[in-house]
Design an enzyme around this catalytic site. Structure first.
Site, PDB file in Angstrom:
ATOM      1  CG  ASN A 269      -2.400  -1.000   1.100  1.00 48.22           C
ATOM      2  OD1 ASN A 269      -2.685  -1.658  -0.640  1.00 48.22           O
ATOM      3  ND2 ASN A 269      -2.338  -1.191   1.972  1.00 48.22           N
TER       4      ASN A 269
ATOM      5  CB  CYS B  25     -10.552  -6.305  -3.064  1.00 53.40           C
ATOM      6  SG  CYS B  25      -8.598  -7.421  -3.177  1.00 53.40           S
TER       7      CYS B  25
ATOM      8  NE  ARG C  60     -12.361  -0.690  -2.125  1.00 54.15           N
ATOM      9  CZ  ARG C  60     -10.636  -1.291  -2.715  1.00 54.15           C
ATOM     10  NH1 ARG C  60     -10.604  -2.587  -2.459  1.00 54.15           N
ATOM     11  NH2 ARG C  60      -9.868  -0.752  -1.657  1.00 54.15           N
TER      12      ARG C  60
ATOM     13  CG  ASP D 290      -6.261  -4.278   4.602  1.00 55.06           C
ATOM     14  OD1 ASP D 290      -7.235  -4.309   4.079  1.00 55.06           O
ATOM     15  OD2 ASP D 290      -5.394  -2.959   3.465  1.00 55.06           O
TER      16      ASP D 290
HETATM   17  C1  UD1 Z   1      -6.915   0.959   1.444  1.00 55.66           C
HETATM   18  C2  UD1 Z   1      -6.170   0.664   1.277  1.00 55.66           C
HETATM   19  C3  UD1 Z   1      -6.796  -0.846   1.273  1.00 55.66           C
HETATM   20  C4  UD1 Z   1      -7.822  -0.632   2.881  1.00 55.66           C
HETATM   21  C5  UD1 Z   1      -8.228   0.846   3.102  1.00 55.66           C
HETATM   22  C6  UD1 Z   1      -8.481   0.176   4.581  1.00 55.66           C
HETATM   23  C7  UD1 Z   1      -4.687   0.612  -0.683  1.00 55.66           C
HETATM   24  C8  UD1 Z   1      -4.029   0.707  -1.917  1.00 55.66           C
HETATM   25  N1  UD1 Z   1      -5.320   0.411  -0.699  1.00 55.66           N
HETATM   26  O1  UD1 Z   1      -7.754   1.043   1.161  1.00 55.66           O
HETATM   27  O2  UD1 Z   1      -6.468  -1.897   1.701  1.00 55.66           O
HETATM   28  O3  UD1 Z   1      -8.474  -1.679   3.462  1.00 55.66           O
HETATM   29  O4  UD1 Z   1      -7.523   1.502   2.915  1.00 55.66           O
HETATM   30  O5  UD1 Z   1      -7.873   0.757   5.136  1.00 55.66           O
HETATM   31  O6  UD1 Z   1      -3.651   1.781   0.386  1.00 55.66           O
HETATM   32  N2  UD1 Z   1     -14.859   6.200   1.422  1.00 55.66           N
HETATM   33  C9  UD1 Z   1     -15.897   6.979   1.018  1.00 55.66           C
HETATM   34  N3  UD1 Z   1     -15.330   7.862   0.895  1.00 55.66           N
HETATM   35  C10 UD1 Z   1     -14.119   7.390  -0.510  1.00 55.66           C
HETATM   36  C11 UD1 Z   1     -13.185   7.506   0.289  1.00 55.66           C
HETATM   37  C12 UD1 Z   1     -13.073   5.806   1.197  1.00 55.66           C
HETATM   38  O7  UD1 Z   1     -16.772   6.795   1.293  1.00 55.66           O
HETATM   39  O8  UD1 Z   1     -14.295   8.794  -1.463  1.00 55.66           O
HETATM   40  C13 UD1 Z   1     -15.044   4.889   2.429  1.00 55.66           C
HETATM   41  C14 UD1 Z   1     -15.392   4.065   2.046  1.00 55.66           C
HETATM   42  O9  UD1 Z   1     -16.092   3.470   1.454  1.00 55.66           O
HETATM   43  C15 UD1 Z   1     -14.436   3.479   3.388  1.00 55.66           C
HETATM   44  C16 UD1 Z   1     -13.031   3.723   4.582  1.00 55.66           C
HETATM   45  O10 UD1 Z   1     -14.345   5.466   3.854  1.00 55.66           O
HETATM   46  O11 UD1 Z   1     -15.708   2.558   3.768  1.00 55.66           O
HETATM   47  C17 UD1 Z   1     -11.857   3.828   4.040  1.00 55.66           C
HETATM   48  O12 UD1 Z   1     -11.419   3.776   2.600  1.00 55.66           O
HETATM   49  P1  UD1 Z   1      -9.964   4.242   2.047  1.00 55.66           P
HETATM   50  O13 UD1 Z   1      -9.818   4.404   4.183  1.00 55.66           O
HETATM   51  O14 UD1 Z   1     -10.055   5.462   1.183  1.00 55.66           O
HETATM   52  O15 UD1 Z   1      -9.565   2.923   1.502  1.00 55.66           O
HETATM   53  P2  UD1 Z   1      -8.789   2.904   0.395  1.00 55.66           P
HETATM   54  O16 UD1 Z   1      -8.185   4.057  -0.156  1.00 55.66           O
HETATM   55  O17 UD1 Z   1      -9.701   2.495  -0.602  1.00 55.66           O
END
Ligand code: UD1
Length: 430
Positions: free
Chosen positions: A33, A127, A132, A315
């Site tokens: 990540n 995934c 997301r 994770d």
């Molecule tokens: C990253 C990790 C992933 C991990 C996750 C949470 C990477 C490449 N991936 O994913 O492995 O599971 O962090 O630790 O680093 N959300 C929204 N709107 C947004 C963005 C997020 O509602 O614009 C919500 C998502 O639906 C989720 C939460 O916020 O419920 C956390 O998501 P986020 O921290 O953004 O995860 P990723 O960056 O996609």
């Protein structure tokens, strides 16, 4: 055999004969990540960067292919490094074909926007554990002065200029925090991100950006301040160890009654897991950059709640569920980050797990003995959970869809073999 491409092809499976006690040392690779953010960051610099401690995983290969398509020169070296020369990068587009496999392709948006003030990037793949959304990323770009449209699955961003802003995230999103950090590094003036995520890979990306000449302060806390600069230059950088890969081997040691030293880790990053393993009855010995896990195989049940860092990482949730199947009693696991991250549970049930899911909560009743079966990885960490369950199960477990596991685990079967597991990769014809 004559295999027609696209109709029939080679598939790979992991075949595990369980009940071997793991012991010895395992070396952890660079963090997936972190590297998936650092590689896009490197294309903002006009020059050559060297990224060391590079994990050899499919997500890196996919990103590097995308970089080559936009004119970056990329070269893998023998000592786990990647040289990226972004001097000639002249495109700001990434098609669905090139980004469909990796969720983190969204970082190309922030990187292109920073360097070119435009970006055209297909909505990410990766995934699937529920919706997301990327609304927080887009809100951040808009606050910096970019307009966007989403047409035919492609996000198109455009800004006359980017101007520093103050943004309060609705939730501490890892992706949004990094993406805003990337674009803001090349904006005019100062940006402040509040309610920022604090994961180790955010700090790593900020450190790399600073090596490139950016001015990012406060990464690792919930307020990050970025003062924009006009130009970034290349740099040499070493990626931090992978917290999730390390955790996966720690859990596998606990599961098999093993004694394993996990090397090349930052023990502090493992605190939420180490605390749980201790609660379950394992001994944890921390070194400067290693952790030894000693387990009698006699495991207490516990409660686990996933949270943003420094909470228990989502994770590691599937791997932890596998472990809880082997505890002496009933455990409760609550998934607070993702809406739908329990799809793999049906596969764990095939191995004899007693688990019921109600919304975000899984109730895991420990069983005396998991039994080998044929199962399929439903995503990356789910795949790791099945490996862990298979290592403890009686008889043979065959895991299909290994491609998901290869996205984020370097040479998983070799690393497990080296600590005593009976695991091999076989090719099958589909
Ligand atoms: C990253 C990790 C992933 C991990 C996750 C949470 C990477 C490449 N991936 O994913 O492995 O599971 O962090 O630790 O680093 N959300 C929204 N709107 C947004 C963005 C997020 O509602 O614009 C919500 C998502 O639906 C989720 C939460 O916020 O419920 C956390 O998501 P986020 O921290 O953004 O995860 P990723 O960056 O996609």
């Amino acid at each position: 055999m004559n295999v027609k491409k696209g109709v029939r092809g080679h598939m790979e499976q992991l075949v595990i004969t369980g009940q071997k006690t793991l012991s010895g040392e395992v070396f952890i690779s660079g963090a997936k990540n972190a590297v998936v953010a650092v590689i896009p960051a490197a294309i903002m610099a006009k020059g050559k960067s060297v990224i060391e401690n590079l994990p050899s995983i499919e997500d890196v290969t996919s990103l590097v292919d995308t970089l080559k398509n936009i004119g970056a020169k990329c070269e893998f070296t023998k000592d786990n490094a990647l040289i990226i020369d972004s001097s000639e990068v002249n495109k700001y587009c990434a098609t669905y074909e090139s980004v469909k496999k990796i969720r983190a392709s969204y970082y190309l948006m922030g990187a292109f926007l920073g360097r070119f003030k435009r970006a055209e990037v297909a909505m990410p793949g990766g995934c699937n554990f529920g919706t997301r959304p990327i609304d927080q990323h887009l809100r951040g770009f808009k606050a910096l002065g970019a307009d966007y449209t989403i047409q035919h699955g492609v996000v198109k961003l455009f800004a006359e200029k980017l101007v520093g802003c103050h943004i309060y995230l609705d939730m501490p999103s890892v992706g949004a925090t990094i993406n805003i950090m990337l674009a803001a590094s090349m904006a005019e003036g100062t940006t402040i991100i509040e309610n920022a995520a604090k994961e180790p890979h955010i700090v790593d990306t900020a450190n790399f950006l600073n090596m490139l000449g950016a001015k990012v302060k406060g990464a690792g806390t919930d307020v990050i301040k970025i003062t924009g600069v006009d130009e970034l230059h290349g740099a040499e950088y070493m990626i931090i160890p992978d917290q999730i890969e390390a955790g996966t081997y720690m859990i596998a040691a606990a599961m098999t009654g093993g004694d394993v030293v996990v090397k090349n880790v930052i023990p502090k990053h493992m605190d939420p897991l180490s605390a749980k393993l201790q609660e379950m009855g394992c001994m944890i010995y921390e070194g400067d950059d290693s952790i030894r896990v000693v387990s009698t195989g006699n495991l207490n049940p516990t409660t686990v709640k996933t949270m943003a860092y420094p909470g228990f990482p989502t994770d590691l949730q599937p791997q932890m569920t596998a472990l809880l199947c082997a505890a002496n009693g009933t455990s409760i696991l609550t998934e607070n980050v993702w809406d739908n991250r329990f799809q793999y549970i049906n596969e764990l049930k095939r191995l004899g797990g007693h688990i019921t899911v109600e919304g975000r909560v899984a109730v895991v009743e420990g069983v005396k003995q998991l039994m080998g079966a044929e199962v399929n990885a439903t995503d990356l960490r789910a795949g790791a959970a099945l490996v862990i369950a298979g290592l403890a199960a009686k008889g043979v477990t065959t895991i299909g869809n290994v491609k998901y596991i290869d996205r984020g685990y370097e040479k998983i079967e070799h690393k497990f073999q080296a600590i005593g597991a009976d695991i091999r990769r076989v090719k099958t014809i589909s």
